[in-house]
Each structure stands twice: as C-alpha cells, then as structure tokens.
Write an enzyme that holds these catalytic residues in place. Structure first.
Site, PDB file in Angstrom:
ATOM      1  N   SER A   1       1.704  -9.622  -0.683  1.00 20.38           N
ATOM      2  CA  SER A   1       1.311  -8.206  -0.658  1.00 20.38           C
ATOM      3  C   SER A   1       1.463  -7.554   0.705  1.00 20.38           C
ATOM      4  O   SER A   1       1.537  -6.329   0.798  1.00 20.38           O
ATOM      5  CB  SER A   1      -0.134  -8.055  -1.138  1.00 20.38           C
ATOM      6  OG  SER A   1      -0.998  -8.852  -0.337  1.00 20.38           O
TER       7      SER A   1
ATOM      8  N   GLU B   1     -10.167   5.466   2.687  1.00 19.20           N
ATOM      9  CA  GLU B   1     -10.915   4.325   3.211  1.00 19.20           C
ATOM     10  C   GLU B   1      -9.912   3.214   3.520  1.00 19.20           C
ATOM     11  O   GLU B   1      -8.798   3.210   3.004  1.00 19.20           O
ATOM     12  CB  GLU B   1     -11.928   3.831   2.177  1.00 19.20           C
ATOM     13  CG  GLU B   1     -11.387   2.835   1.147  1.00 19.20           C
ATOM     14  CD  GLU B   1     -10.308   3.366   0.224  1.00 19.20           C
ATOM     15  OE1 GLU B   1      -9.453   2.556  -0.214  1.00 19.20           O
ATOM     16  OE2 GLU B   1     -10.294   4.585  -0.073  1.00 19.20           O
TER      17      GLU B   1
ATOM     18  N   LYS C   1       0.810  -1.218   0.000  1.00 16.72           N
ATOM     19  CA  LYS C   1       0.000   0.000   0.000  1.00 16.72           C
ATOM     20  C   LYS C   1       0.846   1.272   0.000  1.00 16.72           C
ATOM     21  O   LYS C   1       0.420   2.303  -0.533  1.00 16.72           O
ATOM     22  CB  LYS C   1      -0.944   0.003   1.204  1.00 16.72           C
ATOM     23  CG  LYS C   1      -2.029  -1.060   1.170  1.00 16.72           C
ATOM     24  CD  LYS C   1      -3.015  -0.841   0.037  1.00 16.72           C
ATOM     25  CE  LYS C   1      -4.199  -1.785   0.121  1.00 16.72           C
ATOM     26  NZ  LYS C   1      -5.149  -1.594  -1.008  1.00 16.72           N
TER      27      LYS C   1
END
Length: 396
Positions: free
Chosen positions: A376, A109, A87
């Site tokens: 991830s 969000e 991210k």
C-alpha cells in the site's frame, strides 16, 4: 451489501450531529451524479494515468517466492504511485468531486501522514486551501511527512486531545467541518465514517482490484488464489478486495495490527479484540474498554493504530467472505526488513503487516497457487522509527 440507508448488513449508517446532515446529503447527491458522468470519469482517469502514474505495477516477487518455497507471490506496487501510497487514488477523486461542488477548502485527518501528503498534493494541484489534522504523537513519529505537507502549502494542526493519534485527528477534523460547511469539504481518508464516505472511498480505491484482475489475467491467465492487504480503517484492503468479492474462489485476507499482542492492552486489532459500537458517525466493530468507551490502541504503525474498522470490512467478516488476522509489531518489522533485503523493496510498515502473513502461509501452499500482496505504500517514512525499534539512531 450496501442498502439505501448506507448500511452494510448491520454496519455503517449516518450517526452524526444534525449540523452535518445537510453536508453529507449534499455530498451523496453530488457523488451519485458525478460517478456516472463520463466527463468526470475521464478527467479522473487522466489524473490517475498522467499524474498519479497508474496503472501501478503487478510485480512477480521471484526471489521471495523461491526463498519461501511455496505459492507464487505477486506484489501490487501502490508504493510506486505519486506521493508513495494508495492514498492518492481516493484523494484525486474526492478533490475533483469537491471542486465540482464549488468547494475551495479541503480539510483532512492523517495518521502515518500519507493521506495528509496526498491531500496536500492534490490541493496544490487544484489550487485549493488545505488544512490537515494529525495527532501530536504521530507528528513526532512521522516528522518527514509533516514537512512534506507544509512544503506543499498545507497547514498542519497537531492534535493534543485524547491519545494524540489518528482517532483524535478524525474527531478534530469532524469538529472543524461543522464550523465551515459552505466552502469546505472533509476529505476522509479511509472506508469509514458516516455514509457516503465508506462507499465513496471504496469506489475510488477499487481501481486497485480492477487492475489486479486485468494484470493477473494477462500474466497468469487466471485469478489469484489469495489477495491480502493490511487493514487499519481499511481503504487499501477494500480497494484490493472489491472486484474479487463475487469471485468466491479467491480468499481475501485483511492483516490487522496486533501491536504487542492481542492478549495485551497494546493492540489495534479490531476484529480480533473489538465489539460492535458507534463512533465517528458509523456503526462497526471497535476496540472498547469494559464500560463500552473507545479504548486506547497501539501499533508501531501510525497508519494502523485506529480503534475501529470500516463498516464494509465488518460486513465481510460477518458474512465470512473475508478473513482477518492479527500481526504483531515484531512480525511486521521482520517482514519490513525481509522484503527490503530479498526484493530490494522497502515497504511501508503498514504494508509489512500483510507481507508478514504471506510469509507465514505461502510455504504451506502449493507452487501452483498464487498470492497477491497489496504493497500500500513505501517505507521511507518508517526507516527512522524501525531503526529506533532495533536500538539504532540513524541521525546520530
């Protein structure tokens, strides 16, 4: 691929209220300018290298490879990035872009909390105000990440509407954006929403596939046979896929959250169970009920329980360039435990969905074949939830 209307084939577009149109036009114009600006790109690359810890490692999982007895398995270690997931790539890019646009406040969000933590981190670094919207259900599942966000100076808003999960957090963040467009940038965390968000997030995440290509060439002298990643909205997968799209010999496999099974109502596998619709500013595939309303979805993974998929993934599915498979909670939890024990790497439960599918297909592939799994994120945040799933309470 992407056309001038922000469409990927029949998917994408800008299905938004008029109050937001000027904001997305401003964003698109700014992005089109800065993406070709050498000073901006150098500043971003310096942040990637010096702050985020890129390039992330491409690790040969020798024990897993030997145990499964088939294809060689490499792990792209996005879990080693600062804040513990992929991210940070998109967040650093969008925060830098927002700052160049003169914005002083960031809203976002989050589902599993990793995007929220990354956003709060970058906002702290760049001296920007930060507010994060998170479904109340997810704030309970991911209490550690809620504390991390607050520690970093962000205000966290638990969202109680709807199912109190990721889709409701997105809706609330979009509503908030309409109230304060002048000084606020909505830092969307996945390759979804109205154009230009799917393009922007993909471009910032494409550093993953660019690095895999270079690292695989250095280590093996060729491209991998398979690249796979988990898919919710789809940012880590699109990042891992993007620079391989033209390399038709490389299979691209997205692993969706089947929850308790695609034959049940408790699933989040959009490609397996959804149909085309319009939601959150885009046309794509969505899980819907018999009346065409967005259906409640379920996954053990807070980061994958979104009822839709990014429009570029929908296009890759339509054109058969990428495959999408469904992985159940049970399979993901087993893979979470397996990778932890065989390689000493605790993956995010999201990433474990991709590990699970690799465990299925690797044994039937030749030893000269190569699979790259995008890890991830790291799994610290999930340990308590997985312990509960196994009937333990680690806090007793």
């Amino acid at each position: 691929m992407l056309n001038h209307n922000g469409k990927f084939g029949d998917h994408g577009g800008q299905y938004i209220p008029e109050t937001l149109m000027n904001a997305v036009i401003e964003l698109e114009e700014a992005y089109n300018h800065y993406k070709n600006d050498s000073a901006f790109n150098k500043e971003l690359q310096d942040l990637f290298n010096d702050y985020a810890g890129r390039p992330s490692r491409l690790y040969y999982a020798a024990h897993m490879t030997q145990d499964l007895g088939g294809a060689k398995i490499y792990l792209k270690r996005e879990d080693l990035n600062h804040t513990g997931s992929h991210k940070i790539n998109n967040v650093l890019g969008q925060c830098l872009l927002a700052k160049k646009m003169g914005k002083t406040r960031i809203i976002a969000e989050t589902g599993a909390g990793q995007h929220g933590v990354a956003t709060a981190t970058a906002a702290a670094l760049m001296g920007m105000e930060c507010e994060v919207f998170m479904g109340e259900e997810d704030t309970k599942r991911q209490a550690l990440n809620v504390y991390r966000m607050r520690l970093l100076g962000a205000k966290v808003h638990p969202v109680t509407s709807g199912t109190s999960t990721l889709k409701d957090a997105v809706s609330e963040a979009m509503r908030e954006w309409t109230k304060r467009i002048d000084d606020t940038h909505y830092l969307l965390g996945s390759v979804m929403g109205p154009h230009p968000f799917p393009m922007i997030v993909r471009d910032f995440q494409s550093v993953i596939s660019r690095e895999i290509k270079q690292q695989m060439t250095e280590k093996e002298g060729r491209l991998p046979d398979v690249v796979m990643a988990c898919v919710g909205g789809g940012s880590n997968a699109m990042g891992a896929f993007y620079h391989f799209i033209e390399d038709k010999q490389v299979r691209l496999i997205g692993c969706e959250a089947a929850g308790r099974g695609i034959d049940t109502a408790e699933t989040a596998a959009t490609i397996a169970t959804g149909k085309q619709g319009i939601f959150h500013g885009m046309k794509s595939y969505f899980c819907q009920d018999e009346y065409g309303q967005i259906a409640p979805v379920y996954s053990i993974s807070a980061g994958l329980d979104y009822p839709g998929i990014g429009p570029e993934h929908a296009y890759l599915y339509d054109t058969k360039r990428a495959e999408y498979v469904a992985v159940t909670d049970d399979e993901a939890v087993h893979a979470f435990e397996y990778l932890s024990r065989i390689e000493g790497i605790i993956p995010a439960i999201e990433s474990a969905h991709a590990v699970a599918h690799a465990m299925k297909i690797a044994p039937s592939m030749g030893k000269d074949r190569i699979i790259v799994i995008n890890i991830s994120g790291r799994g610290d945040k999930d340990c308590a939830a997985i312990a509960r799933y196994r009937g333990e309470n680690i806090y007793e």
